[in-house]
Design a protein around this motif. Structure first.
Motif, PDB file in Angstrom:
ATOM      1  N   ARG A   1       5.972   2.629  -3.137  1.00 49.90           N
ATOM      2  CA  ARG A   1       5.018   2.160  -2.114  1.00 49.90           C
ATOM      3  C   ARG A   1       5.574   2.238  -0.696  1.00 49.90           C
ATOM      4  NH1 ARG A   1       0.345   1.047  -4.079  1.00 49.90           N
ATOM      5  NH2 ARG A   1       0.148   0.274  -6.180  1.00 49.90           N
ATOM      6  N   ASP A   2       6.882   2.327  -0.539  1.00 51.34           N
ATOM      7  CA  ASP A   2       7.476   2.465   0.793  1.00 51.34           C
ATOM      8  C   ASP A   2       7.110   3.796   1.450  1.00 51.34           C
ATOM      9  OD1 ASP A   2       8.666  -0.015   0.558  1.00 51.34           O
ATOM     10  OD2 ASP A   2      10.647   0.778   0.060  1.00 51.34           O
ATOM     11  N   ILE A   3       6.587   4.740   0.668  1.00 59.06           N
ATOM     12  CA  ILE A   3       6.202   6.039   1.225  1.00 59.06           C
ATOM     13  C   ILE A   3       5.120   5.851   2.289  1.00 59.06           C
ATOM     14  CG2 ILE A   3       4.403   6.678  -0.450  1.00 59.06           C
ATOM     15  CD1 ILE A   3       7.130   9.048   0.848  1.00 59.06           C
ATOM     16  N   GLU A   4       4.278   4.840   2.118  1.00 58.27           N
ATOM     17  CA  GLU A   4       3.234   4.575   3.107  1.00 58.27           C
ATOM     18  C   GLU A   4       3.846   4.161   4.441  1.00 58.27           C
ATOM     19  OE1 GLU A   4       0.354   1.869   1.400  1.00 58.27           O
ATOM     20  OE2 GLU A   4       0.308   3.042  -0.442  1.00 58.27           O
ATOM     21  N   ALA A   5       4.881   3.324   4.412  1.00 61.10           N
ATOM     22  CA  ALA A   5       5.560   2.908   5.641  1.00 61.10           C
ATOM     23  C   ALA A   5       6.270   4.094   6.289  1.00 61.10           C
ATOM     24  CB  ALA A   5       6.545   1.782   5.338  1.00 61.10           C
ATOM     25  N   ILE A   6       6.843   4.955   5.467  1.00 61.28           N
ATOM     26  CA  ILE A   6       7.507   6.159   5.989  1.00 61.28           C
ATOM     27  C   ILE A   6       6.473   7.044   6.680  1.00 61.28           C
ATOM     28  CG2 ILE A   6       8.744   8.269   5.346  1.00 61.28           C
ATOM     29  CD1 ILE A   6       9.932   6.577   2.975  1.00 61.28           C
ATOM     30  N   PHE A   7       5.326   7.205   6.043  1.00 64.12           N
ATOM     31  CA  PHE A   7       4.243   7.991   6.626  1.00 64.12           C
ATOM     32  C   PHE A   7       3.814   7.398   7.969  1.00 64.12           C
ATOM     33  CE2 PHE A   7      -0.446   8.193   7.146  1.00 64.12           C
ATOM     34  CZ  PHE A   7      -0.558   9.535   7.471  1.00 64.12           C
ATOM     35  N   MET A   8       3.578   6.088   7.998  1.00 59.55           N
ATOM     36  CA  MET A   8       3.129   5.436   9.229  1.00 59.55           C
ATOM     37  C   MET A   8       4.169   5.572  10.350  1.00 59.55           C
ATOM     38  SD  MET A   8       0.102   4.582   8.742  1.00 59.55           S
ATOM     39  CE  MET A   8      -0.159   3.695  10.270  1.00 59.55           C
ATOM     40  N   GLU A   9       5.434   5.435  10.002  1.00 59.23           N
ATOM     41  CA  GLU A   9       6.502   5.587  10.994  1.00 59.23           C
ATOM     42  C   GLU A   9       6.480   6.988  11.603  1.00 59.23           C
ATOM     43  OE1 GLU A   9      11.244   6.158  10.740  1.00 59.23           O
ATOM     44  OE2 GLU A   9      10.480   4.375   9.714  1.00 59.23           O
ATOM     45  N   ASN A  10       6.333   7.996  10.759  1.00 57.36           N
ATOM     46  CA  ASN A  10       6.291   9.382  11.238  1.00 57.36           C
ATOM     47  C   ASN A  10       5.020   9.669  12.022  1.00 57.36           C
ATOM     48  OD1 ASN A  10       8.611  11.296  10.186  1.00 57.36           O
ATOM     49  ND2 ASN A  10       8.289   9.697   8.661  1.00 57.36           N
ATOM     50  N   LEU A  11       3.923   9.066  11.615  1.00 51.65           N
ATOM     51  CA  LEU A  11       2.653   9.237  12.320  1.00 51.65           C
ATOM     52  C   LEU A  11       2.730   8.620  13.714  1.00 51.65           C
ATOM     53  CD1 LEU A  11      -0.312  10.154  12.148  1.00 51.65           C
ATOM     54  CD2 LEU A  11      -0.844   7.892  11.224  1.00 51.65           C
ATOM     55  N   GLN A  12       3.213   7.388  13.784  1.00 57.82           N
ATOM     56  CA  GLN A  12       3.276   6.678  15.059  1.00 57.82           C
ATOM     57  C   GLN A  12       4.294   7.282  16.019  1.00 57.82           C
ATOM     58  OE1 GLN A  12       3.871   2.671  13.671  1.00 57.82           O
ATOM     59  NE2 GLN A  12       1.674   2.354  13.330  1.00 57.82           N
ATOM     60  N   SER A  13       5.326   7.887  15.477  1.00 54.41           N
ATOM     61  CA  SER A  13       6.346   8.491  16.338  1.00 54.41           C
ATOM     62  C   SER A  13       5.928   9.873  16.851  1.00 54.41           C
ATOM     63  CB  SER A  13       7.671   8.608  15.585  1.00 54.41           C
ATOM     64  OG  SER A  13       7.570   9.603  14.585  1.00 54.41           O
ATOM     65  N   GLY A  14       4.821  10.388  16.337  1.00 52.31           N
ATOM     66  CA  GLY A  14       4.339  11.692  16.770  1.00 52.31           C
ATOM     67  C   GLY A  14       5.021  12.862  16.103  1.00 52.31           C
ATOM     68  N   ARG A  15       5.742  12.612  15.017  1.00 57.83           N
ATOM     69  CA  ARG A  15       6.443  13.700  14.318  1.00 57.83           C
ATOM     70  C   ARG A  15       5.535  14.508  13.405  1.00 57.83           C
ATOM     71  NH1 ARG A  15      11.654  10.188  12.643  1.00 57.83           N
ATOM     72  NH2 ARG A  15      10.153   8.553  13.005  1.00 57.83           N
TER      73      ARG A  15
ATOM     74  N   SER B   1       1.771  16.550  12.947  1.00 55.00           N
ATOM     75  CA  SER B   1       0.570  17.079  13.591  1.00 55.00           C
ATOM     76  C   SER B   1      -0.648  16.386  12.985  1.00 55.00           C
ATOM     77  CB  SER B   1       0.467  18.588  13.364  1.00 55.00           C
ATOM     78  OG  SER B   1       0.148  18.856  12.007  1.00 55.00           O
ATOM     79  N   LYS B   2      -1.768  16.502  13.650  1.00 56.19           N
ATOM     80  CA  LYS B   2      -3.001  15.887  13.149  1.00 56.19           C
ATOM     81  C   LYS B   2      -3.363  16.450  11.775  1.00 56.19           C
ATOM     82  CE  LYS B   2      -7.827  15.099  14.485  1.00 56.19           C
ATOM     83  NZ  LYS B   2      -7.987  13.741  14.077  1.00 56.19           N
ATOM     84  N   ALA B   3      -3.263  17.764  11.627  1.00 57.13           N
ATOM     85  CA  ALA B   3      -3.608  18.401  10.351  1.00 57.13           C
ATOM     86  C   ALA B   3      -2.669  17.934   9.240  1.00 57.13           C
ATOM     87  CB  ALA B   3      -3.558  19.915  10.483  1.00 57.13           C
ATOM     88  N   ASP B   4      -1.366  17.902   9.518  1.00 59.43           N
ATOM     89  CA  ASP B   4      -0.399  17.439   8.514  1.00 59.43           C
ATOM     90  C   ASP B   4      -0.671  15.993   8.136  1.00 59.43           C
ATOM     91  OD1 ASP B   4       0.879  19.891   8.528  1.00 59.43           O
ATOM     92  OD2 ASP B   4       2.616  19.199   9.673  1.00 59.43           O
ATOM     93  N   SER B   5      -0.931  15.159   9.146  1.00 59.14           N
ATOM     94  CA  SER B   5      -1.140  13.741   8.867  1.00 59.14           C
ATOM     95  C   SER B   5      -2.390  13.511   8.021  1.00 59.14           C
ATOM     96  CB  SER B   5      -1.207  12.928  10.157  1.00 59.14           C
ATOM     97  OG  SER B   5      -2.331  13.270  10.921  1.00 59.14           O
ATOM     98  N   GLU B   6      -3.446  14.271   8.275  1.00 58.72           N
ATOM     99  CA  GLU B   6      -4.670  14.122   7.485  1.00 58.72           C
ATOM    100  C   GLU B   6      -4.439  14.518   6.030  1.00 58.72           C
ATOM    101  OE1 GLU B   6      -7.592  16.379   9.644  1.00 58.72           O
ATOM    102  OE2 GLU B   6      -7.824  14.798  11.150  1.00 58.72           O
ATOM    103  N   TYR B   7      -3.745  15.624   5.811  1.00 57.75           N
ATOM    104  CA  TYR B   7      -3.473  16.084   4.446  1.00 57.75           C
ATOM    105  C   TYR B   7      -2.574  15.089   3.711  1.00 57.75           C
ATOM    106  CZ  TYR B   7      -2.193  19.081   0.540  1.00 57.75           C
ATOM    107  OH  TYR B   7      -1.991  19.580  -0.721  1.00 57.75           O
ATOM    108  N   ILE B   8      -1.517  14.639   4.377  1.00 56.01           N
ATOM    109  CA  ILE B   8      -0.570  13.717   3.744  1.00 56.01           C
ATOM    110  C   ILE B   8      -1.241  12.376   3.464  1.00 56.01           C
ATOM    111  CG2 ILE B   8       1.576  12.414   4.090  1.00 56.01           C
ATOM    112  CD1 ILE B   8       2.617  14.922   5.636  1.00 56.01           C
TER     113      ILE B   8
END
Length: 92
Positions: free
Chosen positions: A60-74, A76-83
């Motif tokens: 479940r920590d994968i969600e926090a990892i995702f959010m951290e990468n999303l918020q830091s701008g690492r 792209s919009k397309a990558d974030s939507e797919y992930i």
């Protein structure tokens, strides 16, 4: 063929997210070229980095990892939507 490849890639990522045993086995032989999807390579990298640090699967920590990468701008919009869609399907 593409649907079959995507199915196998998603199974690999699911194993990496939820299974310490799977991660411990695959990390020894892992190559990003195993996956065609660049978004899944990103998630695989997160899992391997997490495993190296904590010696367990992110689960479940994968969600926090995702959010951290999303918020830091690492991501792209397309990558974030797919992930995000992938992680939502995993949690189901």
């Amino acid at each position: 063929m593409r649907d079959e490849q995507e199915f196998f890639e998603r199974r690999i990522i699911t194993g990496m997210v939820v299974s310490k045993d799977f991660l411990s086995r695959i990390q020894r032989i892992w190559k990003p070229e195993f996956l065609l999807s660049s978004e899944l390579v990103i998630v695989a990298d997160w899992c391997l980095t997490y495993y190296a640090k904590y010696n367990r699967a992110p689960d479940r920590d994968i969600e926090a990892i995702f959010m951290e990468n999303l918020q830091s701008g690492r991501l792209s919009k397309a990558d974030s939507e797919y992930i995000e869609a992938l992680l939502t399907s995993l949690s189901d």
